[in-house]
Design an enzyme around this catalytic site. Structure first.
Site, PDB file in Angstrom:
ATOM      1  CG  HIS A 238      -1.952  -1.330   1.291  1.00  0.00           C
ATOM      2  ND1 HIS A 238      -2.727  -1.252   0.672  1.00  0.00           N
ATOM      3  CD2 HIS A 238      -1.406  -2.635   2.686  1.00  0.00           C
ATOM      4  CE1 HIS A 238      -3.611  -2.470   1.090  1.00  0.00           C
ATOM      5  NE2 HIS A 238      -2.660  -2.788   2.162  1.00  0.00           N
TER       6      HIS A 238
HETATM    7  C1  BDR Z   1      -2.877   0.552   5.511  1.00  0.00           C
HETATM    8  O1  BDR Z   1      -3.109   0.143   6.655  1.00  0.00           O
HETATM    9  C2  BDR Z   1      -2.414   0.202   7.424  1.00  0.00           C
HETATM   10  O2  BDR Z   1      -2.382  -1.518   8.072  1.00  0.00           O
HETATM   11  C3  BDR Z   1      -1.150  -0.129   6.087  1.00  0.00           C
HETATM   12  O3  BDR Z   1       0.021   0.469   6.582  1.00  0.00           O
HETATM   13  C4  BDR Z   1      -1.352   1.262   5.250  1.00  0.00           C
HETATM   14  O4  BDR Z   1      -0.968   2.542   5.552  1.00  0.00           O
HETATM   15  C5  BDR Z   1      -3.705   0.328   4.570  1.00  0.00           C
HETATM   16  O5  BDR Z   1      -5.031  -0.116   4.435  1.00  0.00           O
END
Ligand code: BDR
Ligand code: CA
Length: 312
Positions: A238
């Site tokens: 992500h």
């Molecule tokens: C986001 O939530 C966190 O767990 C990850 O780092 C990312 O920023 C994904 O939903």
């Protein structure tokens, strides 16, 4: 590749945040990191940001500690089941030789952007950003671009509707989306097009640098969650997507949309409601819709192997 853009990175490391830090070091002029509670508690996210910098040999980048929880109260639930109890996938980090520069992330965000030429990349809950707006409502005018990892054009991950970073502090996210930033959103619909897993851990381990080995160990844990929970072999990378949007915008497609953050709904609290009607209100965000996943992964792997780009 554009010239190295100046950025400040607001994050909650977190396995994919750690990859985002390496990506930012490699391709940007990373002027500061601000930490926020999210994936795990603030003491862990701050420490993990320092760990990433120390491993990369980038001890010169200051880390400023920020908000320990959302605007409206206590942390409901973190993402330690995804990122490990201390946020780095159960990997034992090296002993720290560096310390936070301050516990004033808001001040650091305001200072780092004072030149009017520094992009803000935010890949955790948006609490620090909302507090910066509260401290100085004119801040929005000095931030040329804000790129966030958060939200989704379709499914959420914490709930059917909500993505973690927005769900963790919907009130902060609502303020940020309404503030008038030139805001680009890398939501789950986009980040699931940039996935890493076993083939990438092999590449990282073959490279053998300290950051690569560390990241491969953390990625094993993170990808294992995706395998168990979603039945997919590779996990979405992500947070690096938000950094890459600043340095390689050509790798992504985006559409202007009007986005509101739901703060009330019984089933939809934390949802980014993206209005795709032909007669929607004028856009307040650029929503990323498509990625060249292979090219993005190659850039993330290269950055993780050699965050300072010293090996030529
Ligand atoms: C986001 O939530 C966190 O767990 C990850 O780092 C990312 O920023 C994904 O939903
Ligand atoms: Ca994150």
């Amino acid at each position: 590749m554009t010239d190295r853009p100046r950025i400040v990175l607001d994050c909650d490391p977190g396995v994919d945040d750690t990859f985002a830090i390496f990506t930012a070091l490699r391709y940007c002029d990373l002027v500061a990191i601000t930490s926020v509670a999210g994936n795990v508690g603030l003491n862990h996210t701050t420490r993990n940001a320092l760990v990433a910098l120390q491993l990369a040999g980038a001890e010169h980048v200051p880390v400023h500690q920020g908000a320990a929880g959302p605007l409206n109260g206590e942390v409901i639930e973190d993402a330690s089941h995804v990122h490990g109890a201390a946020g780095l996938g159960g990997v034992t980090p090296p002993e720290l030789t560096i310390a936070p520069a301050s516990d004033d992330a808001v001040g650091a965000l305001l200072d780092a952007t004072a030149d009017g030429d520094t992009v803000v990349v935010a890949v955790g809950p948006l609490t620090n950003l909302a507090l910066a707006l509260e401290r100085d409502p004119t801040w929005v005018h000095r931030v040329p671009r804000l790129v966030i990892m958060g939200g989704s054009l379709d499914a959420g991950n914490v709930t059917a509707a909500a993505e973690f970073n927005i769900w963790a502090d919907p009130e902060a996210a609502a303020r940020v989306f309404q503030a008038g930033f030139d805001l680009t959103m890398a939501g789950l619909n986009l980040t699931h097009q940039v996935r890493m897993g076993p083939p990438e851990t092999v590449r990282l381990r073959d490279a053998g640098s300290p950051t690569a080995i560390f990241a491969a160990d953390a990625l094993d844990f993170y990808a294992d969650y995706s395998r168990r929970e979603y039945g997919i072999e590779k996990t979405a990378m992500h947070d690096p997507c938000a950094v890459l949007e600043v340095v390689r915008p050509d790798l992504f497609a985006r559409e202007p949309m009007h986005v509101v953050v739901e703060t009330q709904g019984t089933h939809t609290r934390g949802m980014t409601l993206c209005d795709r009607r032909l007669n929607a209100e004028s856009a307040n965000a650029s929503v990323m819709t498509a990625a060249d996943g292979e090219a993005a992964v190659d850039l993330i792997v290269a950055a993780t192997i050699d965050p300072l780009g010293v090996s030529g």
